[in-house]
Structure formats: C-alpha cells, structure tokens
Scaffold this active site. Structure first.
Site, PDB file in Angstrom:
ATOM      1  N   ARG A 229      38.864  38.573  30.994  1.00 53.20           N
ATOM      2  CA  ARG A 229      37.579  38.361  30.648  1.00 53.20           C
ATOM      3  C   ARG A 229      36.999  37.454  31.801  1.00 53.20           C
ATOM      4  NH1 ARG A 229      37.703  42.623  28.412  1.00 53.20           N
ATOM      5  NH2 ARG A 229      37.580  42.799  26.097  1.00 53.20           N
ATOM      6  N   GLU A 257      27.763  40.221  33.509  1.00 50.57           N
ATOM      7  CA  GLU A 257      27.943  41.800  33.626  1.00 50.57           C
ATOM      8  C   GLU A 257      26.865  42.694  32.872  1.00 50.57           C
ATOM      9  OE1 GLU A 257      32.129  42.740  32.780  1.00 50.57           O
ATOM     10  OE2 GLU A 257      31.346  44.789  32.161  1.00 50.57           O
ATOM     11  N   HIS A 280      33.933  46.813  35.732  1.00 54.53           N
ATOM     12  CA  HIS A 280      34.845  46.815  34.385  1.00 54.53           C
ATOM     13  C   HIS A 280      35.127  48.006  34.083  1.00 54.53           C
ATOM     14  CE1 HIS A 280      34.979  44.624  30.237  1.00 54.53           C
ATOM     15  NE2 HIS A 280      35.953  45.256  30.560  1.00 54.53           N
TER      16      HIS A 280
HETATM   17  C1  3PG Z   1      39.337  45.877  26.307  1.00 47.91           C
HETATM   18  O1  3PG Z   1      39.015  44.996  25.885  1.00 47.91           O
HETATM   19  O2  3PG Z   1      39.761  46.977  26.097  1.00 47.91           O
HETATM   20  C2  3PG Z   1      38.811  46.141  28.189  1.00 47.91           C
HETATM   21  O3  3PG Z   1      37.834  45.198  28.226  1.00 47.91           O
HETATM   22  C3  3PG Z   1      37.777  47.468  27.943  1.00 47.91           C
HETATM   23  O4  3PG Z   1      36.597  47.287  27.973  1.00 47.91           O
HETATM   24  P1  3PG Z   1      35.731  48.855  27.691  1.00 47.91           P
HETATM   25  O5  3PG Z   1      36.117  49.417  26.375  1.00 47.91           O
HETATM   26  O6  3PG Z   1      34.226  48.498  27.770  1.00 47.91           O
HETATM   27  O7  3PG Z   1      35.955  49.647  28.890  1.00 47.91           O
END
Ligand code: 3PG
Length: 396
Positions: A229, A257, A280
């Site tokens: 994070r 983001e 991400h």
């Molecule tokens: C999570 O917490 O599983 C990841 O950060 C994935 O995030 P996303 O589902 O937005 O790709």
C-alpha cells in the site's frame, strides 16, 4: 426472492455466470467509482469490490446491505468502522492473489537491477546502450529483507530462495521455519539489506512506517520494492533518500493513484529516474483473478447455505482477557433462554455465544463469552436449571 449482488469492479464472467446459475441477481457495473456507489448500492444485499472505495455513505445508504466482499486481500478501501456500526459483514479473499503479487515483486527487483524499463524505452527511441545497461549487480547472494511475512511475503521468500538470495523477514509475530531468518528490530537489519520488499497491510501501525528515520537506516544504493500500500511509505522521505543515497525503488502503489482503470496520472515520483512504477497490477494475472473470483463465489455460497462468513475481517477479536461459560445441557426448548435470563440478573453482556449439538441430538454444549465475570450465586443458579448437565466458568 433472490439476493442482489453488485459487482463494482472487473470480475471474470465465468464466476458471474456461476452466481447467476445459483440463483443470485448479479448487477455488474465495473466502472462505478466511490461517489457513484451510494446510489448504485442502495438496493443490494451484497457488494463485491476490488479497489473501488466503499465509503460510509454507501454503507449507510444501502438499507439491505449485509455483506461486502473485497475481491482481493487489502480491505483499506472499505470503511470498516461504518460497516461495524451497521452490522455489515466485511470479508476478503486472503492468499488468493499472493503468487501474482510475489511474481511482480521479483519482476520489479530484476527490472531495477537490469534496468529493463530503460532498456526498452531507449530501444523504442532508436538508442543502443549496451555499455550503460551492462552494469547490473545481480540478485544472487544479495541480502533481501521481507517486511510483512504473511501469504505474499512467504511466496516472495520461496522465489528469492530459488534465486540464491539470503532471505530475512520481519512480521508482527516471530518468523519461524520457511528457511528465512527473523530479524527482530528494523535497526538491526536494514543497514545490511541490499533489497527490501514490503508486504504489509495498511493499518495505524504501518502507516508511514518508512519515514525519514527508517530511510536513514538504509544502505546506499539499496533497492526498495513496495507492492503493498502506498501509505506505508512517506514519499517525501523516499525522494530525499534517493537524493542522498541513490536508493532505487520499484512501486506498484503510490499516493494519489487514480481510481479508474484508464486516464491521466500525476505523481511527485513520476520524473525520478530511480523510481520504477507499475500500474497497481500486482494482483492482476488471469490466474489470480480467477482464484479470487472463485473464493468470492465460495464466500457468498457459504453465507447463503450456512450463515457462516469465511474470512470475516470485522469480527471482534478475542485477544483480550475474557470469561467463558460452557454449559452442557439436554437440548430442549427454552434452556438457553433460561441460562440467559439468569446471566441478565448480573447485568453482564453476552458477547459471543455458540450452541453445538452432540450426535443424536439429545445433548448440547453452549459456549458463552463475556467481558465481565459472573457472581458465584449466578453460576449456582444456572447449575440448578433442570436440563443442565454440568458447567464450567473460566477466565481466558
Ligand atoms: C489486493 O489488496 O488484493 C491488491 O491490492 C489488489 O488490488 P486490485 O484488486 O485493485 O487489483
């Protein structure tokens, strides 16, 4: 009447079909953002999200809402205190995208060491630069520190061990097994690490964990990878550390983001040549998304069939000292009500209660947890209820 499930992020079609086939009404609106969700969710029973924020307005506005599933690991995009106030279950899918995130973390390490993104950018601009890009150090034999040794950290450790790295790890609890060494305090180990990979959830304890003081401990030229994070790093402190110590950094997450899947992006990190950012995408392999979607479907199925919430994250923790009454009784109507009536006289609140029945259905065991003790007289009175076989009362 079928339950309405609102899916407010991308989700594999195969698993939406499974939901529909099992009698759920699926509303698929992957483009919804935080601000459209309160209106879109007002009539639904279950919300499924990935990174879309579920704020207090959504939770308060959705009168029938019973369950929010984070189709992924981190739940910091869901307003859990608001869910607690309304008694809305929050569940996640831990471990299902761990391999994907670990693969990306390894990819970022190699990308930085070999400067792969710069290689590609130069080639696309018609520039040949074998001289510059032949100066990699290599990962073999380097000291890697994994901060946060949960599902993802462990997958990174396995891959790093295969690369011949010396793997150290730090977690809230002591790290044992897995062929890695626990490094206790950060002060002891950060100065000797070549690469640090962060795999922490965002909590009050981890927020801005990597601040100026922490960066002071890093070795010059160290590589920092963050696929967890954004808020665990103080980005100003990171930029200073890059300036002072030539730190390199691979980030899958950063402050500000964008919420949507496409569009413009702006960050104070974007023009720094030591920072490599991916969009991400840690969890975004087909395999991981299928595994997460399957788990989401399983959570919903189990919830409907048995009322059990798998991976229920906003269930009260029983780490604190408490009292536990276990009553074995003949399983007849009114016994539990009679026990509770006696407890009520002490003005003690029952926090948790479970009644389990022996095979044959004649006898049951009722476990009641509470934060205060019961008086001796009260326990005696419970013991005198006709259907009670025996009881125990302990401080846990
Ligand atoms: C999570 O917490 O599983 C990841 O950060 C994935 O995030 P996303 O589902 O937005 O790709």
């Amino acid at each position: 009447m079928s339950l309405k499930v609102l899916i407010a992020d991308q989700f594999p079609e195969k698993y939406m079909n499974k939901m529909t086939e099992s009698g759920l009404e699926v509303i698929f609106q992957p483009k919804l953002g935080e601000n459209d969700l309160p209106e879109a969710a007002k009539d639904v029973d279950i919300i499924v999200v990935r990174s879309t924020k579920v704020n207090e307005a959504t939770i308060n506005n959705a009168e029938k809402l019973n369950l929010i599933i984070r189709a992924g690991a981190g739940v910091n995009n869901i307003n859990i205190p608001a869910a607690n106030r309304k008694g809305v279950y929050v569940a996640n899918c831990p471990g299902k995208n761990s391999i994907a995130v670990a693969e990306l973390a390894m990819g970022l390490m190699i990308s930085i060491d070999r400067r792969l993104p710069d290689n590609v950018a130069d080639f696309r601009n018609g520039v040949w630069n074998k001289g510059t890009y032949s100066k990699a150090k290599g990962l073999y034999g380097k000291n890697l520190g994994i901060i946060g040794f949960g599902n993802i950290g462990k997958e990174v450790a396995a891959r790093a061990a295969a690369f011949g790295m010396n793997v150290y790890a730090k977690d809230i609890s002591r790290v044992e097994g897995y062929g890695v060494k626990d490094f206790g305090e950060m002060e002891n180990i950060l100065p000797m690490l070549d690469i640090i990979s962060i795999h922490l959830p965002l909590t009050d304890q981890t927020k801005k964990l990597f601040d100026r003081n922490m960066f002071k401990l890093l070795k010059p030229n160290a590589i920092l990878i963050n696929t967890s994070r954004a808020d665990v790093i103080d980005e100003d402190a990171l930029l200073e550390a890059i300036e002072e110590k030539n730190i390199f950094c691979g980030l899958d997450v950063f402050a500000g983001e964008p919420e949507g899947k496409t569009g413009e992006v702006s960050s104070k990190l974007m023009n720094n040549k030591n920072i490599y950012v991916s969009h991400h995408i840690g969890a975004s392999t087909e395999q991981a998304q299928d595994a997460v979607a399957e788990e989401t479907f399983n959570i919903i199925k189990e919830f409907i069939n048995s009322g059990v919430i798998a991976h229920w994250v906003n269930k009260a923790k029983w780490d604190d000292e408490h009292y536990q009454l276990v009553v074995k009784h003949y399983d007849k109507p009114g016994v539990i009500a009679a026990i509770l009536n006696v407890i009520k006289k002490d003005e003690v609140n029952v926090e948790e209660m479970e009644n389990e029945v022996f095979a044959g259905g004649l006898v049951a065991k009722c476990t009641i947890k509470m934060k205060q003790s019961l008086k001796v007289d009260t326990l005696q009175e419970i013991g005198q209820i006709e259907e009670i076989i025996n009881l125990s009362f302990v401080q846990v």
